[in-house]
Structure formats: structure tokens, C-alpha cells
Scaffold this motif. Structure first.
Motif: not given
Length: 347
Positions: A282-303
Motif C-alpha cells: 500500500i505504501d509503494q507505487f509501481s507499474w509493470g507489463v502484465a504484472d499482477r503484483g504492480a499498482s498499475i498493470r500495463v497490458p501487452h496490447s498497450f505497449v
């Protein structure tokens, strides 16, 4: 003329999570009523944490109408709560003040548990069932039991009959846990339909003597998944233009506003956002492609093809969250990023 059963539905004043309320009015109309046909209607706000007994009048203002397939000539009437003048929004009325943009599309993934006799459906009277693994998208009595699938199918039918843009159902990771998805163009439309879908589910399960448990971590600090309401979102600009520089600026804005997002993403999220069970702390922010453990998941289709265009999934909102406030906070953050305003202009 036909007598219609109008179920006026609203959110009460309980905090941090409002409850759905409803009461029925019978009115005659020549055809299925429209919003313009429906009157304001008063209720006792002192019984819903929205007024005091010495001045208890509150007013329901219809804002959306849906067919109710569970009742003969039934109508579901979603309402905002207003002050006695019928014009001023009540302080508990979050819908009246949220940001909205028809070019902003939201898809909410509502997870929840079926509960019976104080425990998740299918759990033994003491202890736990077999560990997580076979339940997600599972099939068969040992995985989903004898009742749950019947309920979710009936709920799907009710939502489709109401014209709600219900996009799918599946059994979830924990025993007794399920999910349904609602998509809408515009934050108010998407959130309206989510609240009505929740109402239909809770009303349906009355007959089965089953409750819906929306708490984001009902089993506490155990090795069982919590429940989220992942928010998939895009704007016209994100879908049609995008770009890596814009995306990186957007992620910087989300990181900067992390505390504001967590504040409206549902209570007790510290119990769920632990870094375990497909969550980021909760005290961290992250994003990642197809990463279900990230705050924001970036779909492969997006990149794909380095376009950075399409939709993103914020995995932090929890199953108790208010979709009005969640969508509004996401739009507030998007509005901070240069060129994001073009989305509204193009809508």
C-alpha cells in the motif's frame, strides 16, 4: 395504462462504506417510464444516517432507469439523495460531484465472497478447505459447490435484462469467491451500472439465505486472496494517441497522487495491499507489463509496437470501493498530465 412497480434505490449515509437502500412505489403509465416521468420521492433520512429525527426529510431524485426482470412490470430507479428542497445534493451524495467524461471508459472487476452462516460458501464448519489453486475459473462440485454457479448465472440474466453492460463472470482464486465485470462509457454510467448490479446480486441472494461479503480481506491475515475491484480505464487521448512520453508522465502523476487514490479506493486496503496475493504494498507505487503484483498493470496490447496506446488497469481499488469516487480520482489525476485535456475536447 399499466401499474409499474418502481424500486427507488439509493446509497445511505453510512461510512466508510454506504449501504444500498430501496423502497417501492406504484405508479400508472401508458408505457415503460422514462426519467422525465418519475417524480421526486421523500424518505426518512434519520433511519439511514442522512438526517436527524427532528428534521428527517430527505428526497430521492431519479437519475437512471432500468427494467427489473425479477418483478412483473418492474422498474429499477437509481436515485441521488437530495436535501429537502429537492435541488441541493445531500452531503452523502457523491455522484453529484464526481468528474465525468463520456470519452473516459471504465471497466470494473467486482470481486466478492458468498457468505453463509458466518463463513465463505463451501468452507467447512471449522478450519479451511483445500488450499487455493483449483478454484479460480474452476468447474465441478468440489471447486464451486452446488449453488454458486446458479446464483451468478441468474444474476447475469437479471443484469442483461436490465440493459446493464455486464461483460463476464468467473469463479475467483479463493473458495466461495467470484467476480463479475461491468463496463461503461463515462464514469457516471459505469458506476451507476455497478451499483445496480450490486443491488441485483444482494437482492437475489436473499432467497438463498446467502450474503454478499464485499470486505477486501474477510479472512484476515491468512494465505487466502482478498477481493479487489480492479479499475480498467482509458480516455480518448489514451486510446487514439498515447505515446511513451505521455504514459511515463501519467505514471509519475499516479505515483505523486498515490495517497489520494488510496484514500478513496476502499477501506481496510492495508489488509489487502500487502505485496502478497497479486498486490503491491500500500505504501509503494509501481507499474509493470502484465504484472499482477504492480499498482498499475500495463497490458501487452498497450505497449505493442511501442505505441503505448489503449487502456490501463489500476489494481489497487478494493471490492468495497465506491466506483463514483474511484473513477473521479482517476480522472482528476489524468487531468494533471499535459495533453490529457484533449481527451475531453475530442469526446
Amino acid at each position: 395504462m399499466t401499474k409499474y412497480r418502481l424500486e427507488y434505490i439509493w446509497l445511505d449515509g453510512y461510512t466508510p462504506v454506504p449501504n444500498l437502500r430501496g423502497k417501492t412505489q406504484i405508479k400508472e403509465f401508458a408505457d415503460f417510464p422514462t426519467l422525465d416521468d418519475l417524480p421526486l420521492w421523500g424518505f426518512d433520512g434519520s433511519s439511514t444516517m442522512q438526517a436527524e429525527g427532528r428534521s428527517s426529510d430527505c428526497v430521492l431524485k431519479p437519475v437512471a432507469v432500468y427494467p427489473d426482470a425479477a418483478r412483473t412490470n418492474g422498474v429499477l430507479v437509481l436515485c441521488e439523495v437530495m436535501m429537502p428542497d429537492g435541488v441541493t445534493p445531500h452531503p452523502s451524495n457523491k455522484r453529484a460531484t464526481i468528474l465525468d467524461d463520456e470519452g473516459a471508459w471504465f471497466g470494473f472487476e467486482q470481486e466478492y465472497f458468498f457468505y453463509q452462516n458466518g463463513r465463505p460458501l463451501g468452507f467447512p464448519e471449522t478450519g479451511f478447505p483445500a488450499p487455493q489453486g483449483p478454484y479460480y475459473t474452476g468447474v465441478g462440485y468440489s471447486n464451486v459447490g452446488p449453488i454458486a454457479r446458479q446464483i451468478v448465472e441468474e444474476h447475469l440474466d437479471l443484469c442483461l435484462a436490465a440493459g446493464i453492460n455486464h461483460e463476464g463472470i468467473n469463479a475467483e482464486v479463493a473458495k466461495g469467491q467470484w467476480e463479475f465485470q461491468i463496463f461503461g462509457k463515462g464514469s457516471k454510467k459505469a458506476a451507476d451500472e455497478m451499483w445496480i448490479a450490486r443491488y441485483l446480486l444482494q437482492r437475489l441472494t436473499e432467497a438463498y439465505e446467502i450474503d454478499i461479503e464485499y470486505h477486501c480481506k474477510p479472512l484476515g491475515d491468512t494465505d487466502w486472496n482478498g477481493s479487489g475491484m480492479h479499475a480498467n480505464f482509458s480516455t480518448t487521448f489514451m486510446r487514439e494517441t498515447g505515446g511513451k512520453d505521455y504514459f511515463l508522465a501519467l505514471m509519475a502523476a499516479f505515483e505523486k497522487n498515490c495517497a489520494d487514490h488510496i484514500e478513496v479506493y476502499g477501506p481496510d486496503n492495508h489488509m489487502r495491499l500487502t505485496g502478497k496475493h497479486e498486490t503491491q504494498s500500500i505504501d509503494q507505487f509501481s507499474w509493470g507489463v502484465a504484472d499482477r503484483g504492480a499498482s498499475i498493470r500495463v497490458p501487452h496490447s498497450f505497449v505493442k509496437n511501442d505505441a503505448y496506446r489503449g487502456y490501463l488497469e489500476d489494481r489497487r481499488p478494493n471490492s468495497q470501493g465506491d466506483p463514483y469516487q474511484i473513477a473521479s480520482q482517476i480522472l482528476k489525476t489524468i487531468a494533471e498530465v499535459p495533453t490529457a485535456g484533449k481527451a475531453s475536447a475530442a469526446a
